[in-house]
Design a protein around this motif. Structure first.
Motif, PDB file in Angstrom:
ATOM      1  N   SER A   1       1.309  -0.968   0.111  1.00  0.00           N
ATOM      2  CA  SER A   1      -0.071   0.013  -0.216  1.00  0.00           C
ATOM      3  C   SER A   1       1.031   1.018   0.118  1.00  0.00           C
ATOM      4  N   TYR A   2       1.799   1.374   1.183  1.00  0.00           N
ATOM      5  CA  TYR A   2       2.707   2.300   1.131  1.00  0.00           C
ATOM      6  C   TYR A   2       3.948   2.152  -0.033  1.00  0.00           C
ATOM      7  N   PHE A   3       5.339   2.673  -0.424  1.00  0.00           N
ATOM      8  CA  PHE A   3       5.870   1.968  -0.837  1.00  0.00           C
ATOM      9  C   PHE A   3       6.903   2.948  -1.247  1.00  0.00           C
ATOM     10  N   HIS A   4       8.020   2.809  -1.636  1.00  0.00           N
ATOM     11  CA  HIS A   4       9.104   4.452  -2.021  1.00  0.00           C
ATOM     12  C   HIS A   4       9.243   5.316  -1.452  1.00  0.00           C
ATOM     13  N   ASP A   5       9.369   6.886  -1.600  1.00  0.00           N
ATOM     14  CA  ASP A   5       9.334   7.600  -0.519  1.00  0.00           C
ATOM     15  C   ASP A   5       8.266   7.690   0.307  1.00  0.00           C
ATOM     16  N   THR A   6       6.963   7.097   0.047  1.00  0.00           N
ATOM     17  CA  THR A   6       5.868   7.379   0.677  1.00  0.00           C
ATOM     18  C   THR A   6       5.716   6.890   1.595  1.00  0.00           C
ATOM     19  N   LEU A   7       6.245   5.985   1.850  1.00  0.00           N
ATOM     20  CA  LEU A   7       6.648   4.801   2.887  1.00  0.00           C
ATOM     21  C   LEU A   7       7.675   4.963   3.877  1.00  0.00           C
ATOM     22  N   LEU A   8       8.511   5.267   3.320  1.00  0.00           N
ATOM     23  CA  LEU A   8       9.050   6.137   4.074  1.00  0.00           C
ATOM     24  C   LEU A   8       9.627   6.820   4.903  1.00  0.00           C
ATOM     25  N   ASP A   9       9.181   8.305   4.017  1.00  0.00           N
ATOM     26  CA  ASP A   9       8.245   9.703   4.613  1.00  0.00           C
ATOM     27  C   ASP A   9       7.417   9.261   5.582  1.00  0.00           C
ATOM     28  N   TRP A  10       6.532   8.219   5.847  1.00  0.00           N
ATOM     29  CA  TRP A  10       5.578   7.529   6.521  1.00  0.00           C
ATOM     30  C   TRP A  10       6.395   7.016   7.629  1.00  0.00           C
ATOM     31  N   ILE A  11       7.484   6.565   7.822  1.00  0.00           N
ATOM     32  CA  ILE A  11       8.093   5.581   8.596  1.00  0.00           C
ATOM     33  C   ILE A  11       8.629   7.051   9.382  1.00  0.00           C
ATOM     34  N   ILE A  12       9.508   7.758   8.564  1.00  0.00           N
ATOM     35  CA  ILE A  12      10.390   8.836  10.132  1.00  0.00           C
ATOM     36  C   ILE A  12       9.595   9.328  10.420  1.00  0.00           C
ATOM     37  N   GLU A  13       8.183   9.853   9.861  1.00  0.00           N
ATOM     38  CA  GLU A  13       7.252  10.659  11.005  1.00  0.00           C
ATOM     39  C   GLU A  13       6.320   9.571  11.607  1.00  0.00           C
ATOM     40  N   ARG A  14       6.579   8.384  11.749  1.00  0.00           N
ATOM     41  CA  ARG A  14       6.090   7.262  13.204  1.00  0.00           C
ATOM     42  C   ARG A  14       7.588   7.172  13.528  1.00  0.00           C
ATOM     43  N   MET A  15       8.667   7.034  13.451  1.00  0.00           N
ATOM     44  CA  MET A  15       9.787   7.376  14.319  1.00  0.00           C
ATOM     45  C   MET A  15      10.028   8.253  15.382  1.00  0.00           C
ATOM     46  N   ASN A  16       9.532   9.793  14.371  1.00  0.00           N
ATOM     47  CA  ASN A  16       9.228  10.740  15.461  1.00  0.00           C
ATOM     48  C   ASN A  16       8.228  11.122  16.413  1.00  0.00           C
ATOM     49  N   HIS A  17       7.060  10.788  16.295  1.00  0.00           N
ATOM     50  CA  HIS A  17       5.893  11.428  16.809  1.00  0.00           C
ATOM     51  C   HIS A  17       4.903  10.211  17.296  1.00  0.00           C
ATOM     52  N   GLN A  18       4.548   9.041  16.696  1.00  0.00           N
ATOM     53  CA  GLN A  18       4.336   7.637  16.832  1.00  0.00           C
ATOM     54  C   GLN A  18       4.126   8.033  18.599  1.00  0.00           C
ATOM     55  N   GLN A  19       3.164   7.281  19.284  1.00  0.00           N
ATOM     56  CA  GLN A  19       2.823   7.525  20.941  1.00  0.00           C
ATOM     57  C   GLN A  19       2.582   6.793  21.129  1.00  0.00           C
ATOM     58  N   ASP A  20       2.370   6.411  22.608  1.00  0.00           N
ATOM     59  CA  ASP A  20       2.215   5.071  23.389  1.00  0.00           C
ATOM     60  C   ASP A  20       1.099   5.424  23.564  1.00  0.00           C
ATOM     61  N   VAL A  21       0.614   4.425  22.643  1.00  0.00           N
ATOM     62  CA  VAL A  21      -1.429   5.003  22.750  1.00  0.00           C
ATOM     63  C   VAL A  21      -2.328   3.172  21.997  1.00  0.00           C
ATOM     64  N   GLY A  22      -3.116   1.948  23.143  1.00  0.00           N
ATOM     65  CA  GLY A  22      -3.367   1.594  22.516  1.00  0.00           C
ATOM     66  C   GLY A  22      -2.146   0.412  21.970  1.00  0.00           C
ATOM     67  N   PRO A  23      -1.723  -0.352  20.881  1.00  0.00           N
ATOM     68  CA  PRO A  23      -1.191  -1.216  20.762  1.00  0.00           C
ATOM     69  C   PRO A  23       0.024  -0.262  20.355  1.00  0.00           C
ATOM     70  N   THR A  24       0.010   0.680  19.963  1.00  0.00           N
ATOM     71  CA  THR A  24       1.362   1.659  19.279  1.00  0.00           C
ATOM     72  C   THR A  24       1.706   1.698  20.630  1.00  0.00           C
ATOM     73  N   GLU A  25       3.571   1.855  20.699  1.00  0.00           N
ATOM     74  CA  GLU A  25       4.407   2.551  21.530  1.00  0.00           C
ATOM     75  C   GLU A  25       5.215   3.900  20.704  1.00  0.00           C
ATOM     76  N   ASN A  26       5.692   4.799  21.754  1.00  0.00           N
ATOM     77  CA  ASN A  26       6.567   5.403  21.739  1.00  0.00           C
ATOM     78  C   ASN A  26       8.066   5.362  21.302  1.00  0.00           C
ATOM     79  N   ILE A  27       8.248   5.503  19.459  1.00  0.00           N
ATOM     80  CA  ILE A  27       9.948   5.125  18.734  1.00  0.00           C
ATOM     81  C   ILE A  27      10.284   6.021  19.465  1.00  0.00           C
ATOM     82  N   ALA A  28      10.300   6.849  19.464  1.00  0.00           N
ATOM     83  CA  ALA A  28      11.305   7.976  19.627  1.00  0.00           C
ATOM     84  C   ALA A  28      12.241   7.970  21.176  1.00  0.00           C
TER      85      ALA A  28
END
Length: 280
Positions: free
Chosen positions: A177-204
């Motif tokens: 679904s996400y590939f190339h720069d779309t995927l990389l940009d999204w992963i970078i954003e998640r690395m910096n901003h994903q929070q510890d909410v529900g099933p997710t964790e604070n990656i930073a």
């Protein structure tokens, strides 16, 4: 081999997989900007820490050791990227500014189906030999349209008692679904901003705890299962096979025949991961 790399996976990057795995309900509360967007990234290994579930190096190119009393362990066939991680200092804290994919190959994000798990990572690393990565990775020329990876496909097989079956649908890598720069940009954003909410964790926070590793092993999503794969789980004595192959050099039936005749070998057009399921 990758014990100084931080390990992440992408959840929900192949349409239909989460529903087949019975995990779509886990992400009901996770906000996405569009229907095709992956749900989250999750950690499966943290280097440079001494305690906790994710401190154990889980990758193997030869075997899977099931957790005790696991009867619902599934192969998750994926492409893995080995990336350089580039940081910049922002407000006295390191943030990820770039990911540069260097290599790719076959990967098994082997997972326990645990409906009661609070975090995605609880299903992913239960100890040594939890996951699989091919010992033959292929260099990436550029991770953009027209690059070498665009030609590749993902196949997977399950062997038991001398019989072999397709486990995941034979799928084009560009079907993510996400590939190339779309995927990389999204992963970078998640690395910096994903929070510890529900099933997710604070990656930073995890990057900081891991002393800001300069490389990451990132599995970018599991393909859909065949009806066989959806209903069959790994047992001791089984063999799991994941193949990432050049669709310009091979077709799906050739790969199936090579799996049947035990003739899968790593070459410039193929990354093979064969794991025996063994008890500890």
């Amino acid at each position: 081999m990758f014990n100084q790399c931080i390990g992440f996976g992408v959840a929900g990057n192949f349409a239909g997989h989460l529903e087949q795995a019975g995990e779509a309900v886990d992400f009901i509360t996770v906000a996405v900007k569009e229907a095709t967007q992956p749900k989250a990234i999750f950690p499966f290994y943290l280097p440079n820490i001494n305690t906790g579930q994710l401190a154990t190096y889980p990758l193997s190119s030869t075997k899977i050791t099931p957790p005790n009393n696991a009867d619902n362990l599934q192969i998750e066939p994926e492409v893995v990227l080995v990336c350089d991680v580039i940081y910049t200092t922002d407000d006295s804290r390191q943030t990820v500014s770039d990911l540069i994919p260097r290599q790719f190959g076959a990967y098994n994000d082997c997972s326990i189906r645990k409906p009661q798990a609070k975090k995605i990572s609880e299903k992913k690393n239960w100890g040594a030999n939890s996951k699989g990565i091919s010992d033959h990775l292929i260099a990436i020329d550029h991770f953009s349209a027209g690059g070498v990876l665009d030609r590749y496909r993902i196949a997977s097989f399950h062997c038991r008692d001398g019989e072999i079956h397709r486990y995941g649908e034979d799928s084009a890598v560009i079907g993510y679904s996400y590939f190339h720069d779309t995927l990389l940009d999204w992963i970078i954003e998640r690395m910096n901003h994903q929070q510890d909410v529900g099933p997710t964790e604070n990656i930073a926070d995890l990057l900081e705890q891991s002393q800001y590793p300069t490389q990451a092993v990132i599995s970018i999503g599991a393909t859909r299962y065949t009806p066989y794969g959806e209903s069959h789980f790994l047992q001791a004595g089984d063999t799991s096979i994941v193949v990432v192959y050049d669709g310009n050099c091979y077709d799906a039936e050739e790969i199936m025949q090579m799996a049947l005749t035990h003739d899968l070998t790593n070459d410039d057009g193929m990354s093979v991961l064969i794991q025996q399921v063994v008890t500890s």
